[in-house]
Design an enzyme around this catalytic site. Structure first.
Site, short mmCIF file in Angstrom:
data_model
loop_
_atom_site.label_atom_id
_atom_site.label_comp_id
_atom_site.label_asym_id
_atom_site.label_seq_id
_atom_site.Cartn_x
_atom_site.Cartn_y
_atom_site.Cartn_z
CB ILE A 194 -0.95 0.00 1.22
CG1 ILE A 194 -1.92 -1.18 1.16
CG2 ILE A 194 -1.72 1.32 1.30
CD1 ILE A 194 -2.85 -1.16 -0.02
CG ASP B 221 9.32 0.49 5.02
OD1 ASP B 221 9.73 -0.42 5.77
OD2 ASP B 221 8.26 0.40 4.37
CD GLU C 155 19.02 -2.13 4.86
OE1 GLU C 155 19.99 -1.65 4.27
OE2 GLU C 155 19.08 -3.11 5.62
CB SER D 139 11.90 1.34 13.78
OG SER D 139 10.82 0.75 14.47
CE LYS E 89 -7.45 -9.86 7.62
NZ LYS E 89 -7.88 -9.22 6.37
N GLY F 270 -3.06 -9.02 -4.73
CA GLY F 270 -1.65 -9.04 -5.11
C GLY F 270 -0.70 -8.43 -4.11
CB SER F 271 -1.08 -6.67 -0.86
OG SER F 271 -1.85 -7.60 -0.11
CB VAL G 43 -5.19 -15.61 -0.99
CG1 VAL G 43 -5.56 -15.73 0.46
CG2 VAL G 43 -6.12 -14.67 -1.72
CD GLU H 169 -8.19 -17.69 7.73
OE1 GLU H 169 -7.78 -17.18 6.68
OE2 GLU H 169 -8.01 -18.88 8.02
#
Length: 631
Positions: free
Chosen positions: A313, A333, A336, A361, A429, A469-470, A474, A562
Site C-alpha cells: 500500500i 520504512d 531496506e 522504525s 479486521k 496481489g499485496s 492469497v 481467522e
C-alpha cells in the site's frame, strides 16, 4: 589484458557479423536490379506482340529504342534506390510497399510515354503497353516471396497450430484476425468469430466466418476443437467482461483479453496488447473513479510523508502522490529492499521529484521526532504496520509494539510539529476483531480519533479489506502453489473476503484524505465479498488447469485468529455518504480519552516486558475483540 582480449574478440565478431549482413544486403539488391533489368527487356518484347508492332518495324529506330530502354532502366533503378524499395524485406511486404512501388513506376513510365511521343519511330501505344505490363510483373514477383512465406514458410516450422475463437467482430477483432494471419511467429489459427450483434452473423472477416454469439461459446469450442479464446472487445465494461470470462472459463480453453479502450495506444499491435485474464477481471465491477482535482488540491506543493512506504500500500501511495506535484515526498520504512526498489522506480519515472528516503522504525520515538523536526511534513500517510494475521497471533507483543506504539509515536509527533493532516491506513479486521492484528489496528483507530479532539492536526483513518496481489495475500500464494503443481490450500470452503486492487484502494485513500475534517473513519465500499474457494478455482482455470483434476484444492481449516467473513462497520457505528459513493464515513465512537491513553501506556510497558497475557490486556481496551484460544 584478459578483458581487453575478450572485448577485442567480441568487437571482431560484431564486425564480421555486420560485414556478412552487409554482403547479404548488397547481393539481394544486385539480384533485384538484375531482375528489374530483365523484366524491362522481356516486357519490351511482349509489348510488341500485344500491340501488333513487329520487332523488325522498330529496327530502323533500334538505336533510339536501345537508348530509351537504357534510360528506363536508369530511371527505374535510381528511383527504387532513392525510395528504399530495394531495402524492403520481401517476406513482409505490405500495402505501403505496394503503394510506394506503384507511385515510383507510374512516375518513371509517364516519363517514358512522354518521350515515346516525342521520339520518331517509337509508337506511343507500345510505350503505354510497356508501362502498363511492367507494374503487375514487378509487383507479382516481389509479393510472391510473401505469398510463399504465408502459405508454405510457417508450415515447416509449426507442426500443429493452436485453434483460437475470436469474440468480437468489431475493429479490434478484425485487426486481431489480420495480424494473426499475417505473422509467421504466432502459433495460432483463428477458426471462427463470435459476436453478440446478430446482424454480423454470417459475415466473413479476412476469410474467418462470424458463426454465432458468445452465448454458444461452449458449442463452438466443441465444433472447432478450439484451444484458445481471444476476447477482443476493448470497449466492454468490467461487469460484462467478468461474466463473459467466467463463461469462457467453463470451456477449459486458455482465455486472453485486450485491455480497455483507453489503455490501448493508437496503432498498437493487437497481438502484443493481448493479456492473460487476471483475477482482477473476475471481480466483475468497474474500477472506482476518483476526483483527481480534489486530490491535487491538498497534496500539491506540500511536504508529504508515507510511513511504511516500501510496502504494498505504501509504495502505491508513493507512486500516486509523486504524480500530484508534492513539494517533497518522504518515504520512511524499516525494510531496506522494497524501500530501495520504490525509490529507484520513482527516480526513473519522476526525475524532477524532490524525494527523500529514510530508513527508520516507527517504534523509535526519538528518531521519529528528529525526522519530523528536520523535515516538517504537512501530510502523513501512516501505512507502517505488522499486518500478517497468523504471524501476529504467535507474536502479539510485536503487534502491539509496532502497530500501537508506532501509531502513537507518529501521531504525537504530528501533533507536536504541526502536521496539517494524518491519515491512518486501517483494515476491516479492526471490526469485531478475532485476531490480535485486527485488535491492534482498532486501537490505532481509537488513538487517531482521540488525538483529533485535542490537536490542531486533522486525524482520520481509512478502513478497507484485502487488496489483490499485496505482499502476503492469497493471490501470490495461490500462484506459487499452482506453479509447484498444487495443492492449492484454502482454510475453509465458505470463507469470504472483500477485495480491491491496490491502485484502486490507494486512490480512494487519497480522496478520503481530501474529505477529511478530523476524527472520521472512512470506510471504502469494497463491492461484494468474494468466496476464496471460487477464487482458487478461477485462478487454476486461468493457469490452464482443471480444478481438483489437474490441480487439487485442499481445505486446511481456519487458522488462529481467522474468521469466515469480514465486516467493515461495527454495530454502533452509523454510516454517512460522501461525494464519492464508494467512500463512507463511520460515526466516531465516544471514548474516555484519559483512560484510553493511560491503558495504552500500560499496554506498551507490558509489551516490552514480553508479557504472555497480551491478548487479555488488549481485550480490556477493545471489548469487541474475541480471543482465539487455539494454539
Amino acid at each position: 589484458m584478459f578483458y581487453d582480449k575478450i572485448n577485442f574478440k567480441r568487437k571482431k565478431e560484431w564486425f564480421l557479423c555486420m560485414e556478412k549482413t552487409k554482403n547479404y544486403n548488397v547481393l539481394k539488391i544486385i539480384g533485384l536490379i538484375l531482375f528489374d533489368l530483365l523484366t524491362i527487356l522481356v516486357v519490351a518484347g511482349v509489348s510488341c506482340l500485344i500491340v501488333g508492332v513487329p520487332f523488325y518495324y522498330l529496327a530502323t529506330s533500334m538505336n533510339m529504342l536501345k537508348w530509351l530502354l537504357i534510360l528506363t532502366a536508369v530511371l527505374l533503378v535510381g528511383a527504387f534506390l532513392l525510395t528504399g524499395v530495394y531495402s524492403s524485406y520481401l517476406k513482409y511486404l505490405g500495402v505501403k510497399d505496394a503503394i510506394k512501388i506503384s507511385i515510383t513506376l507510374f512516375i518513371v513510365m509517364s516519363i517514358i510515354v512522354i518521350l515515346a511521343g516525342i521520339i520518331d519511330g517509337i509508337p506511343v501505344r507500345w510505350a503505354v503497353c510497356f508501362s502498363v505490363i511492367s507494374l503487375p510483373v514487378i509487383l507479382i514477383f516481389r509479393f510472391s516471396f510473401r505469398a510463399y512465406n504465408l502459405y508454405f514458410g510457417k508450415e515447416k516450422k509449426v507442426e500443429r497450430k493452436q485453434k483460437a475463437i475470436i469474440i468480437g467482430a468489431g475493429q479490434a477483432g478484425s485487426k486481431l484476425v489480420e495480424e494473426i494471419q499475417s505473422s509467421n511467429k504466432i502459433n495460432v489459427t483463428p477458426v471462427c468469430i463470435l459476436d453478440d450483434n446478430d446482424s454480423k452473423i454470417g459475415l466473413n472477416i479476412h476469410g474467418v466466418k462470424v458463426v454465432g454469439t458468445s452465448k454458444d461459446i461452449q458449442k463452438f469450442v466443441s465444433i472447432y476443437n478450439a484451444d484458445q479464446i481471444f476476447i477482443a472487445i476493448p470497449s466492454s465494461n468490467k461487469k460484462k467482461l467478468g461474466e463473459l470470462i467466467k463463461q469462457c472459463q467453463k470451456t477449459g480453453c486458455k482465455v486472453k483479453t485486450l485491455p480497455s479502450t483507453h489503455e490501448l495506444i493508437s496503432g498498437e499491435a493487437m497481438i502484443s496488447a493481448m493479456k492473460d485474464v487476471s483475477v482482477v477481471d473476475l471481480l466483475g465491477r468497474e474500477e472506482t473513479k476518483v476526483n483527481l482535482k480534489e486530490i491535487m488540491t491538498y497534496i500539491e506543493n506540500q511536504v508529504v510523508m508515507v510511513t511504511g512506504g516500501g510496502g504494498s500500500i505504501g509504495s502505491e501511495l508513493c507512486r500516486q502522490i509523486a504524480k500530484r506535484n508534492p513539494k517533497q515526498l518522504i518515504i520512511l520504512d524499516i525494510y531496506e529492499n522494497t524501500t530501495y526498489e520504490i525509490a529507484q522506480e520513482l527516480k526513473r519515472r519522476c526525475p524532477d521529484l524532490n524525494l527523500e528516503v529514510l530508513i527508520a522504525s516507527v517504534r523509535d520515538q526519538k528518531r521519529i521526532n528528529d525526522i519530523f523536526d528536520k523535515y516538517r511534513p504537512n501530510i502523513i500517510f501512516h501505512a507502517a504496520a505488522h499486518k500478517h494475521v497468523p504471524l501476529m497471533e504467535t507474536s502479539p507483543n510485536e503487534a502491539v509494539k509496532n502497530n500501537v506504539g508506532g501509531t502513537l509515536n507518529v501521531a504525537m509527533a504530528a501533533d507536536k510539529y504541526g502536521v496539517k493532516r494524518m491519515v491512518l491506513i486501517s483494515t476491516d479486521k479492526a471490526v469485531n476483531p478475532t485476531n490480535i492484528m485486527g485488535a491492534t489496528k482498532r486501537i490505532c483507530e481509537m488513538i487517531v480519533q482521540q488525538m483529533n479532539k485535542k490537536s490542531q492536526t486533522e486525524f482520520v483513518a481509512v478502513r478497507f479489506g484485502n487488496v489483490l496481489g499485496s505482499n502476503g495475500s492469497v493471490i501470490p500464494l495461490f500462484k506459487k502453489q499452482i506453479a509447484e503443481g498444487g495443492p492449492v490450500t484454502v482454510t475453509h470452503k465458505d470463507i469470504t473476503r472483500f477485495f480491491m486492487t491496490i491502485p484502486e484502494a490507494v486512490s480512494l485513500v487519497l480522496q478520503a484524505g481530501a474529505y477529511a475534517q478530523g476524527g472520521e473513519i472512512f470506510v471504502l465500499d469494497m463491492g461484494k465479498p468474494v468466496r476464496i474457494y471460487d477464487m482458487a478455482e478461477n485462478l487454476i482455470r486461468l493457469s490452464g488447469y482443471e480444478p481438483n483434476v489437474d490441480i487439487m484444492i485442499e481445505v486446511t481449516g481456519l487458522r488462529p485468529g481467522e474468521k469466515l467473513y469480514e465486516e467493515l462497520l461495527m454495530a454502533e457505528e452509523g454510516l454517512k455518504e460522501t461525494a464519492n459513493k464508494r467512500i463512507h464515513i463511520g460515526k466516531p465512537i465516544e471514548l474516555d480519552e484519559e483512560k484510553l491513553f493511560m491503558n495504552i501506556d500500560e499496554l506498551l510497558l507490558e509489551a516490552y516486558k514480553e508479557t504472555d497475557k497480551m491478548k487479555d490486556l488488549v481485550k480490556e481496551l477493545v471489548p469487541t475483540y474475541v480471543i482465539d484460544r487455539r494454539k
